[in-house]
Design an enzyme around this catalytic site. Structure first.
Site, mmCIF file in Angstrom:
data_model
loop_
_atom_site.group_PDB
_atom_site.id
_atom_site.type_symbol
_atom_site.label_atom_id
_atom_site.label_comp_id
_atom_site.label_asym_id
_atom_site.label_seq_id
_atom_site.Cartn_x
_atom_site.Cartn_y
_atom_site.Cartn_z
ATOM 1 N N ARG A 91 -5.862 41.807 4.627
ATOM 2 C CA ARG A 91 -5.262 40.491 4.411
ATOM 3 C C ARG A 91 -3.767 40.146 4.944
ATOM 4 N NH1 ARG A 91 -2.641 38.066 -0.611
ATOM 5 N NH2 ARG A 91 -2.694 36.070 -0.248
ATOM 6 N N HIS A 135 1.524 31.399 3.490
ATOM 7 C CA HIS A 135 2.169 32.288 2.680
ATOM 8 C C HIS A 135 3.748 32.094 2.310
ATOM 9 C CE1 HIS A 135 1.431 36.185 0.298
ATOM 10 N NE2 HIS A 135 2.660 36.065 0.035
ATOM 11 N N GLU A 180 -0.714 31.329 -3.742
ATOM 12 C CA GLU A 180 0.254 31.165 -4.993
ATOM 13 C C GLU A 180 1.000 29.865 -4.810
ATOM 14 O OE1 GLU A 180 2.648 34.479 -5.616
ATOM 15 O OE2 GLU A 180 0.907 35.539 -6.004
ATOM 16 N N ASN A 306 -4.435 36.808 -7.549
ATOM 17 C CA ASN A 306 -3.542 37.635 -7.560
ATOM 18 C C ASN A 306 -2.936 37.887 -8.987
ATOM 19 O OD1 ASN A 306 -3.483 37.566 -4.836
ATOM 20 N ND2 ASN A 306 -1.230 36.640 -4.734
ATOM 21 N N TYR A 308 -0.600 40.900 -11.468
ATOM 22 C CA TYR A 308 0.445 41.926 -11.656
ATOM 23 C C TYR A 308 0.613 42.429 -12.936
ATOM 24 C CZ TYR A 308 1.175 41.432 -6.505
ATOM 25 O OH TYR A 308 1.229 41.445 -5.352
ATOM 26 N N GLU A 360 -4.333 40.227 -4.224
ATOM 27 C CA GLU A 360 -3.146 41.158 -4.432
ATOM 28 C C GLU A 360 -3.047 41.868 -5.753
ATOM 29 O OE1 GLU A 360 0.577 39.318 -4.056
ATOM 30 O OE2 GLU A 360 -0.239 37.988 -2.211
#
Ligand code: FCB
Length: 464
Positions: A91, A135, A180, A306, A308, A360
């Site tokens: 990606r 991005h 995002e 994504n 985290y 991600e």
């Protein structure tokens, strides 16, 4: 000379276990501004991140992406590195100002050739290209006309999407419109900590609306143009938990969930903004024109998530993560893999989701390179435990389609500069030497075990 990954005895974390279904896509991810370098080469236009980094005080170490991982000058080496990891997919994102310097009008042939070489190089190595159009590095020329706050940028983005499709043809495996949108809107236009560094909630919410609208309209235009690649968007999502069981904390958590998750998921999958968030925003709510909501809800082929960490919120003071007792990454983010399962179950329960990719996931940790090795046990544990969390969601019926590690390489971590290292491959910025960390060795072996359990060859060996 092809990059090789010598096997040495690497740390083995708890095996994430169960075998993922055939067709599950394993990958690694990067983005243009964070790795490419060549910031002013070959006719590339200026991006908002080129400009932002030059303002004093914006980037922790005063750095910028001018050179970054010098990826464009080392394309063949990096392609060999990706292939050596035996991943199915890579990606990456296209730098809009590299291919269309002013964000509208003329195309830059030298810039387009970069991505043709990248895509051809991936396909030749049996790695599927997953392209992200935005991005974050908007052409500065568009920002000079108010960027994403200006509705005209929506049409420029649609034209850019069409142009990329026409130049790259059907060789990409999937196209993501935006990465995002919450970060672009909130950090870029309300908090001012990311490019373009503005501070207005009303502007941020209009930006979020234009990002969503351009996503829907670009998908429609691409499909009308004959694009057969799966199309989707990537959202940064977290479960939002109240710090205590007080009514005030619960209300705050509900609102934060509204601003982070429901503000994006509701229009994309249900065609309307959440009423409680609209009520909260009042005069800061965006201007919406007839037809916008239907365009935003254009069906997607996939959703990228994504993940985290979780978000813990309290009504009065910011939550002190050091009190939770959970390990923290170098970003100060709690390591909380259960949150990924919780999040995936929730979006599956509350929305008619298409297949989901974790686009991600990864951790920044302070690494030390010694004798050609990086023993990043914490990163390996992080990745393995989050893969297990994806497996748990799969077993409970969530339509998971793939998982991609952030990131292939250590790179320019936006406002944190180069100090935060997310790569499974170490980059020595003085020499640009790449060294596979233990986490990279582990990931490759894990993928090998997955394939042998399914009786499959790596994509490269199949010539896929
Ligand atoms: C995400 C970004 C990505 C990277 C990681 C750590 O928000 O999409 O570029 O910076 O965080």
């Amino acid at each position: 000379m092809p990059f090789s990954l010598p096997i040495h005895n690497v740390y083995q974390p708890v095996d994430p276990g169960q075998h993922f279904p055939p067709g599950f896509v394993w990958g690694v991810a990067t983005s243009a501004y964070q790795i490419e370098g060549a910031a002013v080469a070959d006719g590339k236009g200026e991006s908002i991140w080129d400009r932002f980094c030059r303002q004093p005080g914006t980037i922790a170490d005063g750095s910028n992406g001018d050179v970054a991982c010098d990826h464009l000058h080392r394309l063949e080496e990096d392609l060999d590195l990706i292939a050596a990891l035996e991943v199915d997919a890579y990606r990456f994102s296209v730098s809009w100002p590299r291919v269309q310097p002013l964000g509208q009008g003329a195309w830059n042939e030298a810039g387009l050739r970069c991505y043709q070489r990248l895509v051809d190089g991936l396909v030749a190595r049996g790695v599927r290209p997953y392209l992200t159009l935005n991005h974050w590095d908007l052409p500065q020329a568009l920002q000079d006309q108010d960027g994403w706050a200006n509705r005209a940028t929506v049409q420029h983005f649609v034209d850019y999407a069409l142009g990329m499709h026409r130049h790259l043809g059907q060789r990409v495996a999937a196209i993501t419109t935006h990465n995002e949108p919450w970060v672009i809107a909130k950090l870029g236009h309300e908090d001012g900590s990311f490019a373009p560094g503005l501070r207005s909630r009303a502007v941020a919410m209009q930006v979020a609306h234009h990002l969503l609208l351009s996503h829907g309209l670009a998908m429609q235009a691409l499909r009308a143009d004959g694009c057969t690649a799966p199309l989707g968007i990537v959202l940064n999502l977290s479960p939002v938990q109240p710090a205590t069981d007080s009514t005030a904390d619960a209300a705050r958590a509900r609102l934060e969930d509204g601003l982070l998750l429901r503000w994006y998921m509701d229009p994309l999958l249900r065609g309307a903004y959440p009423q409680d968030v609209l009520d909260h925003l009042g005069a800061d709510a965006p201007q919406v024109q007839p037809g916008d909501m239907a365009a935003i809800a254009t069906p997607m082929d996939f959703l990228g998530v994504n993940y985290y960490t979780r978000a813990v919120v309290s009504a009065d003071a910011p939550f002190d993560v050091t009190r939770s007792g959970l390990p923290l990454t170098d970003m100060g983010w709690e390591v909380y893999p259960e949150g990924l399962t919780e999040l995936l179950l929730r979006v599956h329960r509350d929305y008619p989701v298409p297949p989901i990719f974790v686009t991600e996931n990864g951790g920044a940790f302070a690494d030390s390179l010694a004798a050609g090795q990086v023993h990043d046990r914490d990163r390996t544990d992080y990745i393995a435990s989050h893969i297990a969390a994806v497996g748990a969601a799969l077993r409970q019926g969530v339509p998971m389609a793939g998982y991609m590690v952030w990131s292939l390489l250590d790179n320019f971590e936006w406002a944190s500069g180069y100090a935060k290292r997310f790569g499974i491959v170490h980059v020595d910025y003085a020499t640009q030497r790449r060294t596979a960390k233990d986490s990279a060795h582990w990931y490759r072996r894990f993928l090998q075990r997955q394939r042998s359990a399914r009786g499959q060859q790596p994509a490269a060996a199949q010539g896929a």
